[in-house]
Design an enzyme around this catalytic site. Structure first.
Site, PDB file in Angstrom:
ATOM      1  N   HIS A 276      -9.724   1.593  -0.426  1.00 41.92           N
ATOM      2  CA  HIS A 276      -8.278   1.448  -0.365  1.00 41.92           C
ATOM      3  C   HIS A 276      -7.800   1.014  -1.753  1.00 41.92           C
ATOM      4  O   HIS A 276      -8.071  -0.096  -2.193  1.00 41.92           O
ATOM      5  CB  HIS A 276      -7.898   0.403   0.685  1.00 41.92           C
ATOM      6  CG  HIS A 276      -6.428   0.386   1.005  1.00 41.92           C
ATOM      7  ND1 HIS A 276      -5.484   0.956   0.199  1.00 41.92           N
ATOM      8  CD2 HIS A 276      -5.745  -0.133   2.069  1.00 41.92           C
ATOM      9  CE1 HIS A 276      -4.289   0.785   0.729  1.00 41.92           C
ATOM     10  NE2 HIS A 276      -4.414   0.131   1.870  1.00 41.92           N
TER      11      HIS A 276
ATOM     12  N   HIS B 251      -3.477   7.283   6.678  1.00 43.83           N
ATOM     13  CA  HIS B 251      -3.654   6.022   5.944  1.00 43.83           C
ATOM     14  C   HIS B 251      -5.088   5.530   6.193  1.00 43.83           C
ATOM     15  O   HIS B 251      -5.764   5.118   5.271  1.00 43.83           O
ATOM     16  CB  HIS B 251      -2.611   5.003   6.394  1.00 43.83           C
ATOM     17  CG  HIS B 251      -2.578   3.764   5.574  1.00 43.83           C
ATOM     18  ND1 HIS B 251      -2.351   3.780   4.216  1.00 43.83           N
ATOM     19  CD2 HIS B 251      -2.743   2.452   5.901  1.00 43.83           C
ATOM     20  CE1 HIS B 251      -2.384   2.539   3.747  1.00 43.83           C
ATOM     21  NE2 HIS B 251      -2.620   1.717   4.743  1.00 43.83           N
TER      22      HIS B 251
ATOM     23  N   CYS C 290       0.810  -1.225   0.000  1.00 41.95           N
ATOM     24  CA  CYS C 290       0.000   0.000   0.000  1.00 41.95           C
ATOM     25  C   CYS C 290       0.843   1.274   0.000  1.00 41.95           C
ATOM     26  O   CYS C 290       0.288   2.365  -0.122  1.00 41.95           O
ATOM     27  CB  CYS C 290      -0.936  -0.007   1.200  1.00 41.95           C
ATOM     28  SG  CYS C 290      -1.666  -1.616   1.479  1.00 41.95           S
TER      29      CYS C 290
END
Lengths: 536, 196
Positions: free
Chosen positions: A317, A280, A147
């Site tokens: 995400h 995040h 990520c």
């Protein structure tokens, strides 16, 4: 940005593939997006969805930045899934023939070779498609760190510019939805069946999304010479690894807070300068707890003055693209002096540090400096620090640029075994020696601590073991502080036979046939984060 | 390892871009030590399907075996013994952008992971034209880890004293078409003895 500021959300039921058996079925899919509408005429067969998303974003970024076709531009792409969406079923279909062996296997492999779509399988295919269609980039690089992939692309771009390697760098990332990631995160129970709720007391996990984002980076002098106005300044960045767990972050956020401070320090900033953090904020119980703890550690009493929001409540995400998507949002928030909200956040979790959330709709606020955090699967973390252009003085560079780089150990596993330093010279001689590579690989992999290595796949075990051998050969103490010890691992492919073995039962028997423990080692070309913990 | 950890994934040149990125991180002062590494496993799908599709037919050649390598890179320090110095490192998409200068020390050696007509042409135009060239694929085979073997062998030549400067190069062009329209990438690393 207008839609983000309004609090709009992009999640809906996935239509790209059948998700009806899965517990969580929502994602931020780009509705109506088709590769054939974007790829050059007649070429769509070798283009992946990730490639096509990247083309749209990259072309728009270069146009917005008024880059001419002859300008010397370098490209760094971050990503994890590459062409998986189109190739995963094809590769999985090889599992049975390979298990059968003999002529059946040979025939299936020969037939699969003729499939043009497989050209889009490697993550580096996106950079190649952009080279063909968007710009004749001077150099290309593809980075993968789960990520944080595209945040790392941006950090490397800064390193290239400051080292004088590059004048203009297009840096960003792309990741399309794929069955592997969607099923895998479902199996790990990391997905919320409802639209996700970052930092909320009822949060149950994330939603996936798909996206591409690119930023054009250049020096202030270059922008001035080209007559363009910068949107924001990349003041600092920091990259680090938690060396903690294959999927879960450190609960105390020790590495995350260290990196926030380091990113600020590189830019000559202090926590007091920061007015906004694009978190995040995945909405998983573990991440949001860790990230809140890290923010509390960094900002302390100032925590109530710093606006925080997570874009994942609106965009899902987007994995390898998330770092660039959120860096772009952070840059535009600084430029527009408006901060987007955390959609889905209704009741902040009282067990977390008390953060100053942007809720509901965006707020007007001049943040001056901001952080954008990316905390990847396996603990691959990156923090970017951005500011309004020219507002803060960046400290002078240290002396690293002038010091020579030396090689202090070289360890190679080749067909003739494992060799260190001068012994590798055997490959300069023309006569082949004894081919013992396979057995050497087995013994090398078995040299690891079995308990700590139990979740590593064979490739992960090999690279972990060879890293340990090289560090031993260099005389670097294993007990030393490892916060300044890093690794860059070059891998083009995962072990595709393992991937086929994981995915085939899911395609044949349904999602319940998937093995959650296997998913992390199939994901994103085995990020080093899944293997470094054994040595550390 | 709690410093920067990431993967580079650039078909045929992943080891090279790992080494390049490691040097980038050291120059940026993001780490004191970076291990540049690679791994390539035996895999029938890679060797028969996606490898040839993306590398070209000739890349996966015997002797095939698993391949892995790790190179420890750090800043030069007084009293710390080193195998060699990373004197120069370059990469790009168009091989004509390679900036070649005289070999920094003699005797010199060029090591290639596999035969390359593109590199032979570039070397023949450069000050390295008369320098001996060795190809490691004859003994090590050719796969994603081949550049690692060539790098290791080149560094070993310096460590053994057979050379005082080594140039290790690699190049890939997508099998779909001719230069300059086909995607391509190359890398060139010059190493010298620490006392050179």
């Amino acid at each position: 940005m207008r839609l983000l500021l309004s609090g709009a959300r992009a999640q809906s039921k996935v239509t790209l593939f059948d998700v009806s058996e899965l517990r969580a079925q929502l994602a931020a899919e780009i509705a109506g997006f088709r590769v054939e509408d974007v790829a050059p005429l007649g070429a769509a067969g070798k283009w992946s969805r990730s490639d096509a998303l990247a083309l749209v974003a990259a072309r728009e970024a270069l146009t917005e930045a008024r880059v001419a076709p002859t300008d010397p531009v370098d490209l760094i792409v971050g990503g994890t899934t590459g062409g998986l969406f189109v190739t995963e079923a094809k590769i999985a279909s090889l599992h049975k023939p390979l298990a059968a062996g003999g002529e059946t296997a040979e025939k299936a492999l020969a037939e699969a070779y003729s499939d043009e779509a497989l050209r889009s399988h490697p993550v580096s295919a996106t950079a190649d498609r952009l080279f063909e269609t968007v710009h004749r980039f001077r150099r290309t690089r593809t980075v993968c760190s789960a990520c944080s992939s595209s945040a790392n692309a941006i950090a490397l771009a800064d390193a290239w510019i400051r080292a004088g390697k590059s004048k203009l760098v297009l840096a960003g990332g792309t990741d399309a939805l794929a069955r592997l990631t969607f099923v895998g995160f479902n199996l790990l129970q990391a997905m919320d069946p409802a639209p996700c709720r970052p930092f909320d007391v009822k949060r149950m996990g994330m939603n996936l999304g798909e996206a591409a984002a690119f930023l054009l980076l250049e020096s202030e002098e270059s922008a001035r010479a080209r007559g363009v106005s910068p949107i924001a300044e990349l003041a600092g960045w920091a990259i680090g690894s938690e060396a903690h767990h294959i999927t879960n972050p450190e609960a105390a956020g020790t590495t995350a807070s260290r990196l926030m401070r380091a990113a600020l320090g590189r830019g000559g900033l202090s926590p007091a300068d920061v007015g906004y953090v694009n978190a995040h904020g995945t909405a998983t119980p573990h991440n949001d707890r860790m990230e809140s703890a890290a923010l509390n550690e960094v900002f302390g009493e100032r925590l109530s003055d710093v606006y925080i929001s997570s874009s994942k409540g609106q965009l899902g995400h987007t994995l390898g693209a998330a770092g660039a998507v959120e860096a772009a949002i952070t840059a535009l928030s600084l430029a527009d002096r408006e901060l987007p909200p955390t959609a889905g956040l209704e009741e902040p979790d009282p067990a977390l540090a008390a953060l100053k959330h942007v809720r509901g709709k965006g707020v007007a606020h001049r943040a001056r400096a901001a952080l954008s955090s990316s905390f990847g699967f396996g603990g691959s973390n990156t923090v970017l620090a951005l500011t309004e252009p020219g507002l803060f003085e960046r400290p002078a560079e240290g002396g690293s640029r002038r010091r020579r780089i030396v090689v202090t150990a070289s360890t190679v596993l080749g067909p003739e075994g494992v060799h260190n330093n001068a012994d590798v010279a055997r490959y300069l001689e023309g006569t082949p020696g004894e081919n013992v590579g396979a057995s050497s690989a087995e013994s090398l992999a078995k040299s690891l601590d079995v308990e700590r290595a139990r979740r590593l796949d064979r490739g992960g075990a090999l690279v972990t073991a060879i890293n340990g051998r090289a560090l031993d050969a260099a005389g670097i103490e294993r007990a030393a502080d490892t916060s300044r010890l890093g690794m860059v691992c070059g891998i083009a492919f995962r072990r595709e036979e393992d991937f086929a073995a994981f995915l085939w039962p899911i395609l044949e028997k349904g999602f319940r046939a998937g093995k959650p423990a296997v998913f992390p080692i199939c994901f994103c070309r085995r990020p080093p984060g899944t293997r470094r913990s054994t040595w550390a | 390892m709690k410093g920067p950890v990431l993967t580079t994934s650039d078909i045929s040149l992943s080891m090279g871009t790992a080494l390049l990125s490691s040097a980038d991180l050291l120059v940026a002062d993001e780490a004191d030590v970076v291990v540049a590494s690679t791994v390539a496993e035996r895999d029938r799908i890679v060797e028969n399907v996606v490898g040839p599709r993306t590398y070209g037919r000739g890349l996966c050649t015997p002797p095939l075996s698993p391949g892995a390598a790790a190179f420890v890179l750090e800043h030069e320090r007084d009293g710390r013994e080193a195998l060699c110095v990373l004197h120069d490192y370059q990469d790009g998409t168009n091989l004509s952008d390679w900036v070649s200068s005289e070999p920094p020390a003699e005797p010199a050696l060029v090591v290639l992971p596999r035969p390359s007509a593109d590199w032979d042409e570039a070397l023949d135009r450069s000050p390295w034209r008369a320098v001996k060239r060795l190809v490691t694929s004859r003994r090590a085979g050719s796969n994603e880890a081949s550049l690692a073997v060539a790098l290791g062998a080149g560094i070993a030549a310096l460590a053994r004293g057979g050379a005082r400067a080594v140039l290790v190069v690699d190049h890939w062009r997508e099998p779909s078409g001719p230069a300059p329209s086909a995607p391509a990438r190359w890398a060139a690393f010059t190493f010298v003895k620490a006392d050179a």
